[in-house]
Write a protein that holds these residues in place. Structure first.
Motif, mmCIF file in Angstrom:
data_model
loop_
_atom_site.group_PDB
_atom_site.id
_atom_site.type_symbol
_atom_site.label_atom_id
_atom_site.label_comp_id
_atom_site.label_asym_id
_atom_site.label_seq_id
_atom_site.Cartn_x
_atom_site.Cartn_y
_atom_site.Cartn_z
ATOM 1 N N TRP A 65 -8.921 21.042 27.534
ATOM 2 C CA TRP A 65 -9.867 22.164 27.544
ATOM 3 C C TRP A 65 -9.518 23.202 26.482
ATOM 4 O O TRP A 65 -10.392 23.895 25.946
ATOM 5 N N PHE A 68 -11.103 21.886 23.230
ATOM 6 C CA PHE A 68 -12.556 22.018 23.253
ATOM 7 C C PHE A 68 -13.002 23.484 23.217
ATOM 8 O O PHE A 68 -13.989 23.831 22.565
ATOM 9 N N VAL A 77 -16.583 24.985 29.206
ATOM 10 C CA VAL A 77 -15.225 24.435 29.085
ATOM 11 C C VAL A 77 -14.292 25.117 30.082
ATOM 12 O O VAL A 77 -13.468 24.479 30.749
ATOM 13 N N LEU A 137 -17.755 19.370 29.039
ATOM 14 C CA LEU A 137 -17.167 19.605 27.712
ATOM 15 C C LEU A 137 -18.115 19.177 26.596
ATOM 16 O O LEU A 137 -18.090 19.756 25.502
#
Length: 627
Positions: A65, A68, A77, A137
């Motif tokens: 995460w 991203f 996210v 995501l």
């Protein structure tokens, strides 16, 4: 009329079927216990590996995460991060609770099923959280489709890396791989392109492959655990049986030691009585009968003493005394012993002697060769016997060849076993007990050598001894071996001491004491027989200077043994009296204790001439000793 009631099948079952049925129930119970233990071991592995992967899963989630969010700055996210970390926190709490309820001190390698019931729901929740990653995501609007390869790498890695932790339980494989693989495949299929559909199908195939791999690994693990459990059970059974065999061997040794002791007592008395009878019947018409009694008694004594040799060797009381010995001198002594027998049997006894000198115990070496030659002459009806020696580097091979009846191939492996006789199935005691070669093997080991045999049935046999030419140094001094120094039955009575001795005999068997008195009486001024240590102490206390020697039995009926009784008698006499310790024990521990006492030890049945000779020698040495 109604028919009689039919008995239940169990009641009509034959008794012979009961053990089989009981064995079947026991086998079923054992199998169920094994399966339960295997399941608990698998549960423990799920718990252990599950806890170990928590930190890795946490780091992977943070990296995913974080990467991203840094690339997209999308709030979804962070939503996924909160979702996956909540699932991980609940999973951590579940494992921590299990660790508290089932501590490793009580459950070192197995866990019951109820201990990990929480794993499946927690793992399902975690799988769903990771399965949401492709939709949160990389949302379906296509905004972040460029990051799909990165996400696929992470998720495929999560699937592959989780296999060791979930493969012990097939249910966990489905719970973990199902939501995650389906979610990832659905997200790739959402792309709608050929590449998306291909990737989706590839994701499903990868998940199926990993599931099959996990199941295969589980089978291997189960087989390994079952094999380990069976090996442990076999080891436990082997240990139990070994202990049982040791116990039976100890009981057998105790039985034979007790039986030998009890048998030696009357034979010892019989030897003394028969020799006294033969002495008193000189010139009488019954003298030949007495002579036969003596010969029969000597034969029994010889058999018992042969059995005693094994006990003495096993007790460690036979210690090699290496000296420089010429091989031809040993062969000359063998020739002196056996040439008359060979000539009487019509056999040629020949020797092949190299000019060699060995450092070895000559007496033990002579005894081994004498046994070989004795057997060769005994089992060779015609032809001859060859005794040869040949150097082999630092070793010397001494071999005895014969042209006798030979030994069958199926008997060769047993000729050195105790009580085995290849050519005496009727167990004729006149041909021995079958322990001569077992004694030879023990003596060879004492010399640091090995014995072996080769034979052709009907053609002849060769026994040989391989012994090092230079013996290893012996750290301990040799122990006295007066028991083996018995003279032949017709040996002359040795010269008496300066004056007729006074002897105190202590033996709890009145019959044995009377036999000793009857044999020693013509050669002694006084023979006082006692059956208890208290009686003996009373006589010595009344006459501290009244006895010149003691003949004491080792195993007495009272609290004291012969060694302790002799010490008390010495104290009452105020001096060290010459003492013969007579014992019928063959137990190695008692044999060692007898020799360790420092007394002169003789074993029942004692040859009467040897008893008298030893008694005179001890008294002479005591008289000659400076005050």
């Amino acid at each position: 009329m109604s028919a009689p009631p039919t008995a239940a099948p169990e009641a009509t079952a034959p008794p012979a079927a009961w053990p089989a049925a009981l064995h079947a129930r026991e086998s079923h119970t054992v199998t169920a216990e094994r399966d339960r233990y295997v399941r608990e071991r698998l549960n423990f592995q799920v718990f252990t590996l599950g806890r170990a992967t928590q930190a890795v899963a946490l780091v992977a989630a943070v990296l995913l995460w974080g990467a991203f969010y840094w690339a997209t700055r999308d709030v979804r996210v962070l939503v996924w991060a909160a979702l996956v970390h909540c699932a991980q926190a609940l999973r951590y709490a579940g494992f921590a609770g299990t660790a508290r309820r089932y501590p490793a001190s009580r459950y070192p390698d197995a866990l019951p099923s109820e201990a990990i019931r929480h794993v499946s729901p927690l793992l399902l929740m975690t799988s769903c959280a990771w399965g949401a990653a492709p939709w949160l995501l990389t949302p379906a609007n296509g905004a972040h489709d460029a990051q799909m390869p990165l996400l696929a790498i992470f998720l495929f890695g999560m699937i592959a890396g989780s296999i060791p932790a979930i493969m012990p339980m097939p249910a966990l494989v489905a719970v973990w791989l199902g939501p995650l693989a389906l979610s990832l495949a659905a997200r790739f299929a959402w792309l709608g392109s050929a590449q998306g559909w291909t990737t989706a199908i590839g994701a499903l195939l990868f998940a199926v492959t990993m599931a099959r791999f996990a199941i295969a690994q589980r089978r291997l693990l189960v087989a390994e655990l079952r094999g380990q459990l069976e090996r442990e059970e076999l080891t436990a059974q082997l240990v139990t049986r070994t202990r049982e065999l040791q116990r039976l061997n100890q009981e057998r040794s105790r039985f034979f030691a007790s039986a030998s002791h009890d048998l030696r007592q009357p034979v010892h008395a019989l030897a003394l009585f028969s020799r006294s009878l033969l002495r008193d019947l000189q010139g009488h018409a019954a003298q030949p009968v007495a002579q036969r009694v003596v010969q029969s008694t000597d034969a029994v004594s010889g058999l018992l003493n042969a059995m005693l040799d094994i006990s003495r060797i096993d007790a460690g009381t036979v210690v090699p005394r290496p000296t420089e010995v010429a091989v031809d001198e040993v062969f000359m002594r063998v020739a002196q012993l056996f040439e008359p027998r060979a000539q009487e049997a019509g056999l040629a006894l020949r020797f092949h002697t190299p000019p060699a000198v060995m450092r070895v115990d000559g007496e033990l070496l002579l005894r081994i060769l004498a046994n070989f030659v004795d057997n060769a002459i005994k089992y060779t009806p015609r032809g001859g016997v060859l005794v040869a020696a040949r150097p082999r580097g630092d070793w010397m091979r001494l071999a005895v060849w014969d042209t006798g009846i030979g030994i069958a191939d199926d008997q060769i492996a047993h000729v050195f076993d105790e009580f085995y006789q290849a050519h005496n199935p009727q167990r004729d005691v006149a041909r021995g007990l079958g322990i001569g070669l077992s004694i030879v093997r023990r003596l060879a080991h004492l010399l640091g050598g090995e014995v072996a045999v080769r034979s052709r049935h009907g053609r002849g046999t060769v026994f040989w001894l391989d012994v090092p030419c230079r013996a290893a140094a012996q750290p301990q001094a040799p122990l006295p071996d007066l028991a083996a120094a018995a003279p032949p039955a017709d040996a002359a009575v040795p010269a008496a001491p300066i004056s007729a001795p006074r002897v105190l005999v202590l033996d709890d068997e009145a019959q044995v004491g009377e036999a000793v008195r009857l044999w020693l009486a013509p050669h002694c001024a006084r023979v006082q027989v006692t059956t208890t240590a208290e009686q003996a102490c009373a006589h010595v206390a009344a006459e501290p200077r009244g006895f010149d020697a003691l003949v004491v039995d080792y195993r007495l009926s009272g609290a004291l043994n012969g060694i302790e009784a002799a010490a008390q008698l010495w104290q009452l006499a105020g001096r060290t009296l010459p003492t013969i310790l007579v014992t019928g024990d063959t137990d190695p521990a008692r044999v060692r204790a007898a020799y360790a006492s420092g007394l002169t030890v003789m074993f029942k049945p004692v040859q009467p001439e040897a008893l008298l000779q030893t008694l005179h020698a001890l008294i002479r040495a005591d008289v000659a000793r400076p005050a």
